[in-house]
Design a protein around this motif. Structure first.
Motif, PDB file in Angstrom:
ATOM      1  N   GLY A   5      70.929 121.372  54.374  1.00  0.00           N
ATOM      2  CA  GLY A   5      71.276 122.161  55.547  1.00  0.00           C
ATOM      3  C   GLY A   5      72.187 121.379  56.467  1.00  0.00           C
ATOM      4  O   GLY A   5      72.000 120.171  56.662  1.00  0.00           O
ATOM      5  N   ASP A   7      74.047 121.472  60.364  1.00  0.00           N
ATOM      6  CA  ASP A   7      74.054 122.063  61.707  1.00  0.00           C
ATOM      7  C   ASP A   7      75.262 121.546  62.472  1.00  0.00           C
ATOM      8  O   ASP A   7      75.337 120.350  62.806  1.00  0.00           O
ATOM      9  N   GLY A  74      73.152 125.195  52.951  1.00  0.00           N
ATOM     10  CA  GLY A  74      72.995 126.125  54.064  1.00  0.00           C
ATOM     11  C   GLY A  74      73.726 125.627  55.294  1.00  0.00           C
ATOM     12  O   GLY A  74      73.906 124.420  55.474  1.00  0.00           O
ATOM     13  N   LEU A  75      74.142 126.550  56.146  1.00  0.00           N
ATOM     14  CA  LEU A  75      74.918 126.202  57.337  1.00  0.00           C
ATOM     15  C   LEU A  75      74.350 126.886  58.568  1.00  0.00           C
ATOM     16  O   LEU A  75      73.861 128.016  58.509  1.00  0.00           O
ATOM     17  N   THR A  76      74.431 126.196  59.679  1.00  0.00           N
ATOM     18  CA  THR A  76      74.124 126.775  60.981  1.00  0.00           C
ATOM     19  C   THR A  76      74.981 126.056  62.016  1.00  0.00           C
ATOM     20  O   THR A  76      75.763 125.173  61.678  1.00  0.00           O
ATOM     21  N   MET A 154      80.434 127.818  62.095  1.00  0.00           N
ATOM     22  CA  MET A 154      79.690 127.607  60.836  1.00  0.00           C
ATOM     23  C   MET A 154      80.129 128.604  59.771  1.00  0.00           C
ATOM     24  O   MET A 154      80.151 128.291  58.580  1.00  0.00           O
ATOM     25  N   ASN A 173      74.463 135.888  63.705  1.00  0.00           N
ATOM     26  CA  ASN A 173      75.669 135.344  64.327  1.00  0.00           C
ATOM     27  C   ASN A 173      76.495 136.442  64.972  1.00  0.00           C
ATOM     28  O   ASN A 173      77.068 136.256  66.055  1.00  0.00           O
ATOM     29  N   ALA A 223      76.003 131.497  56.695  1.00  0.00           N
ATOM     30  CA  ALA A 223      75.551 130.714  57.849  1.00  0.00           C
ATOM     31  C   ALA A 223      74.659 131.557  58.753  1.00  0.00           C
ATOM     32  O   ALA A 223      74.850 132.775  58.873  1.00  0.00           O
ATOM     33  N   ASP A 226      72.056 128.915  65.229  1.00  0.00           N
ATOM     34  CA  ASP A 226      71.186 127.755  65.426  1.00  0.00           C
ATOM     35  C   ASP A 226      69.844 128.132  66.057  1.00  0.00           C
ATOM     36  O   ASP A 226      68.847 127.427  65.859  1.00  0.00           O
ATOM     37  N   ALA A 229      67.899 129.269  63.002  1.00  0.00           N
ATOM     38  CA  ALA A 229      67.657 128.111  62.147  1.00  0.00           C
ATOM     39  C   ALA A 229      66.641 127.161  62.771  1.00  0.00           C
ATOM     40  O   ALA A 229      65.764 126.638  62.080  1.00  0.00           O
ATOM     41  N   ALA A 426      68.473 125.576  58.277  1.00  0.00           N
ATOM     42  CA  ALA A 426      69.586 126.003  57.413  1.00  0.00           C
ATOM     43  C   ALA A 426      69.279 125.678  55.959  1.00  0.00           C
ATOM     44  O   ALA A 426      69.629 126.450  55.048  1.00  0.00           O
ATOM     45  N   ALA A 429      66.926 128.286  54.708  1.00  0.00           N
ATOM     46  CA  ALA A 429      67.653 129.522  54.410  1.00  0.00           C
ATOM     47  C   ALA A 429      68.350 129.419  53.057  1.00  0.00           C
ATOM     48  O   ALA A 429      68.342 130.365  52.261  1.00  0.00           O
TER      49      ALA A 429
END
Length: 438
Positions: A5, A7, A74-76, A154, A173, A223, A226, A229, A426, A429
């Motif tokens: 993940g 962030d 995963g992205l946040t 993200m 988002n 994504a 935050d 996440a 993230a 997820a």
């Protein structure tokens, strides 16, 4: 299998690696996000997307060399802010962050964009939210000529990693942009089309976690914000949990099956069939930092420069059972609904105007802002929280603040599952997505 993940925060970029069996991370690391762009305007807060992506990719590649069995990424990152992309999926603007203030700038007799949306449509969109920024740029003729779509930072990183030309934005988002119908999981296009003269720049939205593509053969997950996440990373599967975060700002988040329409409370998509109720105090931990600065300036003037004022402040608060009747409203930076509101110190008497009572009063004020939001959530959504989960450095570094939170909420307090909650969330997820596609 392992899941990574990432962030993309405002000041740092964090990485968290988890396995398919453990809730706590195997490895974490954090690098600076030193991408802020200089400006002559105090209200302008922008960052360089290319520097952010290059810094992220450099560390990601190192981690992929070290761990060869990563199954998904995963992205946040920081919510609300936007950047513009062209038809190739490359940025054609800076990142206008969540701190950017152009949404509150006057636009002639019509007032600000945020004021116009409230007066004309009864919809609250705060300055720094993506569509407030976009409408300001549109109405002032400052849109990039080759702009095709908007997305978060993200989402942009995910596009670049996966080699996409169009962003795919999670509903959480998209809701952070404002002008989004959370129940329908769709933008309020009738408003954006009426108020914007530019072509449609709104991105495609997905309610669930989907693969964006692959980076070096590894699936990249859509994504998430935050806030969502951090909730996943801090709370995990613990039911009845109320998440309190105390950093520069303060925040309370609770999972709910109910979508609320209450002043001061935001309802954000969490999963395809659940919501995250969120309230934010704009000052939060900054109130405590303001008090430290107050004491430090006096000490410096008195020639006592070498002092750990935070240690002294906590010692004073720890030895004080209450505030002696002193009450501190810590909305020193206003609120989302009332940006012009300011804090108040009341109940001052000849006996209680002392440093120990003031320190304790500020701490209680920081928690009270969040507790009042929880009362609104509890009444409107019928919530029954039985524990508070504490995250953020404000709680980690201050035992007295933790005890005040537990006492005011009348619930036992537990620490978050991990320190880099958003990066860990993230990774969770990405793990959930991978379990469905692998």
């Amino acid at each position: 299998m392992k899941f990574l993940g990432i962030d993309i925060g405002t000041t740092t970029i964090s990485f968290s690696l988890i396995s398919d069996r453990e809730e706590r991370p195997i490895n974490t690391c954090t690098i600076p996000n030193d991408s802020f762009l200089p400006s002559d305007h105090a209200w302008e807060k922008t960052q360089d997307p290319e520097r952010i992506f290059n810094r992220l990719k450099e560390t990601l590649d190192k981690m992929l060399q070290e761990y060869e069995d990563i199954s998904a990424i995963g992205l946040t990152g920081q919510m609300h802010g936007i950047l513009y992309t062209d038809k190739r999926g490359r940025h054609v603007s800076p990142l206008y962050t969540w701190q950017d203030g152009r949404g509150n700038l006057p636009l002639g007799e019509g007032g600000s964009v945020c004021g116009l949306l409230w007066k004309k449509y009864g919809v609250r969109v705060y300055s720094g939210y993506g569509l407030a920024t976009h409408l300001y740029m549109d109405k002032t003729g400052n849109l990039p000529s080759d702009a095709v779509k908007i997305c978060t930072i993200m989402d942009y990183a995910g596009m670049r990693l996966a080699g996409r030309e169009q962003p795919l934005v999670h509903a959480g988002n998209a809701a952070g942009f404002g002008l989004f119908d959370v129940r329908k999981r769709a933008f309020m296009r009738e408003i954006t089309e009426a108020e914007a003269s530019a072509p449609d720049v709104l991105p495609e939205v997905t309610a669930g976690l989907r693969p964006l593509g692959e980076y070096r053969g590894i699936p990249v997950c859509t994504a998430i914000g935050d806030n969502q996440a951090s909730f996943l990373g801090a709370v995990g599967n613990r039911e009845g949990a109320v998440l309190l975060n105390m950093g520069t700002g303060g925040q309370i988040s609770v999972r709910s099956d109910v979508c609320l329409d209450e002043n001061g409370i935001e309802t954000r998509p969490l999963t395809e069939d659940s919501y995250l109720l969120t309230g934010s105090s704009l000052c939060g931990g900054r109130a405590y930092a303001m008090l430290e600065r107050f004491f430090r300036e006096y000490a410096d003037a008195a020639g006592m420069q070498i002092t750990d004022h935070y240690r002294v402040m906590e010692m004073l608060a720890k030895d004080t059972a209450d505030t002696g009747g002193l009450t501190v409203d810590t909305s020193f930076a206003g609120t989302r609904e009332m940006p012009g509101r300011r804090g108040v110190i009341s109940g001052i008497s000849t006996e209680n105007f002392r440093p120990s009572f003031l320190v304790r009063g500020v701490m209680e004020g920081m928690i009270r802002e969040l507790y009042e939001m929880y009362n609104v959530m509890q009444t409107a959504a019928g919530l029954k929280g039985d524990k508070i989960i504490l995250s953020g450095n404000g709680f980690r570094r201050n035992e007295t603040l933790r005890k005040i939170a537990s006492g005011m909420f009348s619930m036992p307090a537990q620490p978050a599952l991990c320190e880099e909650e958003a990066a860990c969330g993230a990774a969770f997820a990405a793990r959930d997505m991978a379990r469905r596609i692998l």
